[in-house]
Motif scaffolding. Structure first.
Motif, PDB file in Angstrom:
ATOM      1  N   ARG A  38       0.845  -1.202   0.000  1.00 49.61           N
ATOM      2  CA  ARG A  38       0.000   0.000   0.000  1.00 49.61           C
ATOM      3  C   ARG A  38       0.874   1.243   0.000  1.00 49.61           C
ATOM      4  O   ARG A  38       2.015   1.227   0.453  1.00 49.61           O
ATOM      5  CB  ARG A  38      -0.941   0.019   1.202  1.00 49.61           C
ATOM      6  N   VAL A  48       2.211  -4.905   2.985  1.00 52.90           N
ATOM      7  CA  VAL A  48       1.150  -5.148   3.949  1.00 52.90           C
ATOM      8  C   VAL A  48       1.151  -6.614   4.371  1.00 52.90           C
ATOM      9  O   VAL A  48       1.178  -6.928   5.557  1.00 52.90           O
ATOM     10  CB  VAL A  48      -0.229  -4.781   3.353  1.00 52.90           C
ATOM     11  N   TYR A  59       3.256 -10.575   7.614  1.00 59.12           N
ATOM     12  CA  TYR A  59       2.443  -9.383   7.786  1.00 59.12           C
ATOM     13  C   TYR A  59       3.268  -8.228   8.314  1.00 59.12           C
ATOM     14  O   TYR A  59       4.191  -8.414   9.117  1.00 59.12           O
ATOM     15  CB  TYR A  59       1.308  -9.631   8.777  1.00 59.12           C
ATOM     16  N   VAL A  63      -0.586  -4.334  10.801  1.00 58.76           N
ATOM     17  CA  VAL A  63      -1.845  -4.990  10.415  1.00 58.76           C
ATOM     18  C   VAL A  63      -2.028  -6.357  11.058  1.00 58.76           C
ATOM     19  O   VAL A  63      -3.079  -6.980  10.873  1.00 58.76           O
ATOM     20  CB  VAL A  63      -1.964  -5.116   8.884  1.00 58.76           C
ATOM     21  N   ASP A  89      -5.103   3.206   7.699  1.00 59.31           N
ATOM     22  CA  ASP A  89      -5.057   2.191   6.648  1.00 59.31           C
ATOM     23  C   ASP A  89      -5.414   2.776   5.281  1.00 59.31           C
ATOM     24  O   ASP A  89      -5.322   2.079   4.265  1.00 59.31           O
ATOM     25  CB  ASP A  89      -6.026   1.044   6.962  1.00 59.31           C
ATOM     26  N   TYR A  93      -3.963   0.350  -2.510  1.00 54.47           N
ATOM     27  CA  TYR A  93      -3.459  -0.998  -2.268  1.00 54.47           C
ATOM     28  C   TYR A  93      -3.118  -1.653  -3.614  1.00 54.47           C
ATOM     29  O   TYR A  93      -3.948  -1.682  -4.529  1.00 54.47           O
ATOM     30  CB  TYR A  93      -4.488  -1.823  -1.510  1.00 54.47           C
TER      31      TYR A  93
END
Length: 122
Positions: A38, A48, A59, A63, A89, A93
């Motif tokens: 992202r 991400v 990850y 997140v 967030d 993406y």
């Protein structure tokens, strides 16, 4: 030679959920890793989550516990389930995939999707 098409972005309130999908098509022999990155305005693109063909996942700390990455190898598709979304967030993406093209001799590939906007309102 490999196209990635993303879908599922949109506008959601903080605390809500979204599910992103990314389907790969083209002259694909195999896909190794698929992932989601992202990029927020004024910031660098960041990882991400990623998943290997064997199902191993990775990850970003920001997140963990909220996002889940999964893939359907038969459909060359990767998903990102995003829960408990926060305004931080908000970003575009991007889907990413790398693997091997169905060519003789085989060649590696690395491809990006066009990006899908995710906006989380407070």
């Amino acid at each position: 030679q490999v196209q990635l098409v993303e879908s599922g972005g949109g506008l959601v309130q903080a605390g809500g959920s979204l599910r992103l999908s990314c389907a790969a098509s083209g002259s694909i022999f195999s896909i190794n890793s698929m992932g989601w990155y992202r990029q927020a305005p004024g910031k660098q693109r960041e990882l991400v989550a990623s998943i290997t063909s064997a199902g191993s996942t990775n990850y970003a700390d920001s997140v963990k516990g909220r996002f889940t990455i999964s893939r359907d190898n038969a459909k060359n598709t990767v998903y990102l389930q995003m829960n408990s979304l926060k305004p931080d967030d908000t970003a575009v993406y991007y889907c990413n995939a790398d693997g091997t093209l169905a060519m003789i001799p085989p060649r590696p590939f690395g491809s990006w999707g066009q990006g899908t906007q995710v906006t989380v309102s407070s």
